[in-house]
Design an enzyme around this catalytic site. Structure first.
Site, PDB file in Angstrom:
ATOM      1  N   SER B 162       1.143  -0.853  -0.037  1.00 17.47           N
ATOM      2  CA  SER B 162       0.233  -0.190  -0.213  1.00 17.47           C
ATOM      3  C   SER B 162       0.834   1.030  -0.344  1.00 17.47           C
ATOM      4  O   SER B 162       1.768   0.825   0.395  1.00 17.47           O
ATOM      5  CB  SER B 162      -0.892   0.186   1.772  1.00 17.47           C
ATOM      6  OG  SER B 162      -0.306  -0.342   2.344  1.00 17.47           O
ATOM      7  N   GLU B 245       1.761  -3.793  13.764  1.00 17.85           N
ATOM      8  CA  GLU B 245       0.811  -3.409  13.621  1.00 17.85           C
ATOM      9  C   GLU B 245      -0.145  -3.865  13.807  1.00 17.85           C
ATOM     10  O   GLU B 245      -1.194  -3.579  13.917  1.00 17.85           O
ATOM     11  CB  GLU B 245       1.275  -3.781  12.258  1.00 17.85           C
ATOM     12  CG  GLU B 245       0.234  -3.939  11.301  1.00 17.85           C
ATOM     13  CD  GLU B 245       0.482  -4.752   9.897  1.00 17.85           C
ATOM     14  OE1 GLU B 245       0.302  -4.092   8.477  1.00 17.85           O
ATOM     15  OE2 GLU B 245       0.771  -5.890   9.652  1.00 17.85           O
TER      16      GLU B 245
END
Lengths: 363, 407
Positions: B162, B245
């Site tokens: 991303s 994360e």
């Protein structure tokens, strides 16, 4: 900031846990069930010895003066041990009723006797959650007439706290004239429940408070049933994990198969947040009456759903053995089923939660 | 049970509220999701850095605020920003994954060079971990880096990168030791996305947008000193950031805010003469989700308390990613159902509700259930680390390699 149990509460949990491990092994639960008794004298006596009968009774009346969170800690252990002993009505709801709506004289008369174990109380407030089979209890001139269903801690109760159709609470002697007691058989043989058929039975009214005390009793009951479910659910997960680590098929322990492992992980993942919610709901009952009713609904409905899933999944992990009577897993399965329905199943409770927040149609 | 933060912390809360009351209007609309922060978002980020409302505990010499780590202060900042519906500091992959990694394992030179511009939003990073053939089994990655004249020469392909199109830099896992066991042959490199030999292709997803990319490397030359940790230690370095994360994906405030948005939607959406929320079935589903969101909120407080006491989060922490992502997905599903036929409107259609955000969420959140450690990998972790259940028997080759790796 400390979200969790205090060291004293952890000690209480461990003390009750040890006490039940000694006095209430599965064999004992089974023998009580086989003799049709939901009240084990040996477990009751042991709980009484550590002061639990008067857990909530204020110290001035001879009790321990503890909080609902303390009671939830105890309820969790009782659920974990599937203990056939009265607690919810006898040690929590009846003293609460007297503390919330009893006169000073009534408190002085009854609370010490509850704490000392001299009298046993049951509580019949199912009617304030929903009316079933068209029965209700009406009060008129100090006499009660009608039928109260699902009286908790029914067997052996000398007195009952009974909620009438207006939500007012009354203190009723079980042996009074005009009181017929009919035991109800449920899936859960570790708890005693029954109905009271009343025909002009003389009863002592508690305060006329617009049903406030009755609603607080309902909330406390919901929290403690959720706590009981939490303990029973946790025990089932532990048993499933242990079994999956021992049982071998295809030359491996079945717990090494992802299919089985994921069933256990799903149970744990859904169960774990319930703990924080139940603790918070009990804490809110003690400190924040405004929020307490709503969180009690959340705790009751979520544990109802999650532990139904746990009960069936843990049984499935045990394979065919889980379905038999031999392992006794069904005692926990049924205890969870009882906790789910009593004082409102998940749909009933969620509808109450919506109403409490003003989410229902205003017209 | 004590839910009071205490007077000192309440004073801190007042400070945060006061800051938000005075400056909240300068906040950009949802700075978080834009790949490259807008000028407004950079200005907002710098204001937050100056007041210590982001990068609060990062040392001053690296561009942070230099405060002592304090979980409750961090919690109060998150609560107050969520309450005010104001975006907090940047939480892109550079800030939330690379910066903690460099702080823990980077050289002094790397920290000084990269952390501050990353915090200021001047450098945007992308993450080069997954490959078409290495998803859940990330350690089997094959993008290679052979050493040649003081450079690593990189060949291979990454996926799910991303922000790769907007990124200035990448932190990337590559295989440097071809003979070593799979976990011990990986290195963690950081390099510019402008280097010759890098090609980025947008990866369109089911949402109709390209939130991700595929990134191809052909003889990309990276100086050997752009490695974090030692050669062959990349797996260890990367695991330090994967923890960050997973923490990032389970935010109870975000769930609460989504639920409030859902309640508003259900109160506004009219079906005939009634509101969507007046439908008892929909309302029942809403309250059921509300109970779950409440449970995750208090579960979060429990984890926080454990951390305050220096204990591990235990099971309460392990389940957060799995449960939160699932719950977020269910909230979006109910929103679509509550809209009925209107729920299918998308792609700037006439009569579309809220910019089609619920349909986008519903699809994108399925991606989040899969990404960052799939739901199935999460369940393995819960079962193996949380419940101490036995591991899946591994292939003989894998097992032999692990033994070699340990030795």
């Amino acid at each position: 900031m400390d979200f969790g149990l205090s060291p004293e509460q952890e000690m209480l949990r461990d003390t009750v846990g040890r006490c039940l491990a000694e006095t209430c092994p599965l064999d004992h639960v089974r023998s009580c069930s086989e003799t049709g008794s939901a009240v084990s004298d040996q477990v009751m006596a042991a709980l009484h010895d550590i002061g639990l009968t008067g857990l909530l009774v204020p110290e001035v009346h001879g009790g321990l003066g503890m909080t609902l969170l303390d009671a939830a800690v105890v309820a969790e252990q009782l659920g974990r041990a599937v203990a056939p002993a009265p607690f919810l009505a006898l040690s929590v709801l009846a003293p609460l009723a007297l503390m919330l709506a009893g006169s000073a004289a009534q408190q002085a008369e009854w609370l010490p006797r509850i704490a000392s174990g001299a009298v046993r109380f049951g509580v019949a407030i199912a009617g304030i959650v929903e009316e079933r089979d068209g029965v209700r209890v009406r009060a008129d001139g100090g006499r009660l007439t009608g039928t109260a269903l699902f009286a908790l801690d029914f067997a052996g109760a000398d007195y009952f706290i009974v909620g009438d159709v207006s939500g007012r609470l009354h203190l009723l002697a079980a042996a009074s004239t005009g009181v017929e007691r009919i035991a109800l058989q449920t899936i859960d043989t570790t708890r005693s429940i029954g109905e009271l058929r009343l025909t002009g039975a003389i009863a002592e009214p508690l305060a006329d408070d617009g049903g406030l005390a009755a609603r607080r009793l309902r909330d406390a009951g919901r929290v403690l049933l959720a706590a009981d479910s939490l303990g029973a659910g946790e025990a089932m997960i532990e048993k499933a994990v242990a079994y999956a680590g021992e049982r071998e098929q295809f030359g491996r322990v079945i717990g090494s198969f992802q299919a089985v492992k994921h069933m256990c992980a799903e149970m744990a993942a859904r169960h774990e947040p319930c703990r924080a919610l139940v603790w918070y709901a009990a804490h809110a009952f003690d400190t924040d009456p405004e929020e307490a009713a709503l969180v009690a609904c959340h705790a009751k409905s979520l544990t109802g759903e999650v532990h139904r899933f746990v009960a069936r999944t843990a049984t499935e992990v045990h394979g065919g053995m889980g379905f038999t009577d031999l392992l006794g897993l069904h005692f926990w399965f049924k205890r969870i089923g009882f906790d789910r329905q009593v004082l409102g199943g998940p749909e009933r409770v969620r509808s109450d939660a919506a109403q409490l927040q003003g989410l229902t149609a205003t017209t | 049970m004590n839910l009071e933060y205490g007077p000192e912390y309440e004073r801190f809360r007042d400070e945060v509220r006061d800051f938000l009351a005075r400056n909240g209007k300068r906040a950009p609309e949802s700075a978080q999701r834009a790949a490259r922060p807008t000028t407004d978002a950079v200005a907002w980020q710098n204001l937050l850095l100056e007041h210590g409302y982001t990068a609060r505990t990062i040392p001053r010499e690296y561009g942070g605020y230099g405060a002592e780590p304090d979980i409750l202060e961090a919690r109060i900042i998150a609560e107050e920003f969520a309450r005010a519906c104001v975006p907090g500091g940047l939480s892109n992959q550079g800030v939330s994954m690379l910066v903690p990694t460099l702080l823990e394992l980077g050289t002094e030179e790397q920290k000084r060079r990269w952390i501050e511009p990353t915090l200021r939003g001047e450098i945007v990073w992308c993450q080069g971990y997954s490959e078409p053939g290495a998803g859940s089994d990330l350690a089997s990655l094959r993008t290679s880096a052979r050493e040649e004249n003081g450079h690593f020469v990189i060949n291979g392909q990454k996926i799910w990168t991303s922000t790769a199109r907007q990124a200035d830099m990448i932190f990337c896992l590559v295989r440097t030791e071809t003979e070593a066991p799979k976990h011990a042959g990986i290195s963690y490199l950081i390099f510019s996305m402008d280097l010759p030999g890098i090609e980025v292709r947008p990866l369109k997803t089911m949402t109709g947008h390209a939130e991700f990319n595929e990134t191809f490397f052909t003889d990309v030359r990276v100086p050997v000193d752009q490695i974090v940790g030692q050669r062959g230690q990349g797996w260890f370095v990367a695991n330090a950031t994967l923890g960050h994360e997973r923490g990032m994906l389970g935010d109870p405030d975000a769930l609460e805010n989504r639920l409030l948005a859902l309640i508003r939607l259900m109160q506004e959406e009219q079906i005939g003469s009634a509101r969507a929320i007046d439908n008892p079935v929909l309302r029942d589903r809403l309250v059921a989700l509300q109970a779950e969101v409440a449970a995750m909120k208090y579960n979060g407080m429990r984890v926080l308390s454990n951390q305050l006491k220096g204990e591990s989060g235990g099971m309460a922490k392990l389940i957060v990613k799995l449960q939160s992502c699932e719950l977020a997905h269910q909230i979006s599903a109910l929103a679509i159902d509550a809209m009925g036929e209107m729920g299918i409107l998308y792609a700037e259609s006439p009569r579309e509700r809220e910019g089609g955000v619920w349909q986008w969420n519903y699809m994108f959140q399925l991606g989040l259930i899969i990404g960052g450690g799939t739901a199935q990998i999460q369940k393995n972790i819960i079962a193996e680390r949380g419940l101490n259940m036995p591991r899946e028997p591994r292939l003989a080759l894998d097992a032999a390699q692990s033994r070699k790796g340990v030795a």
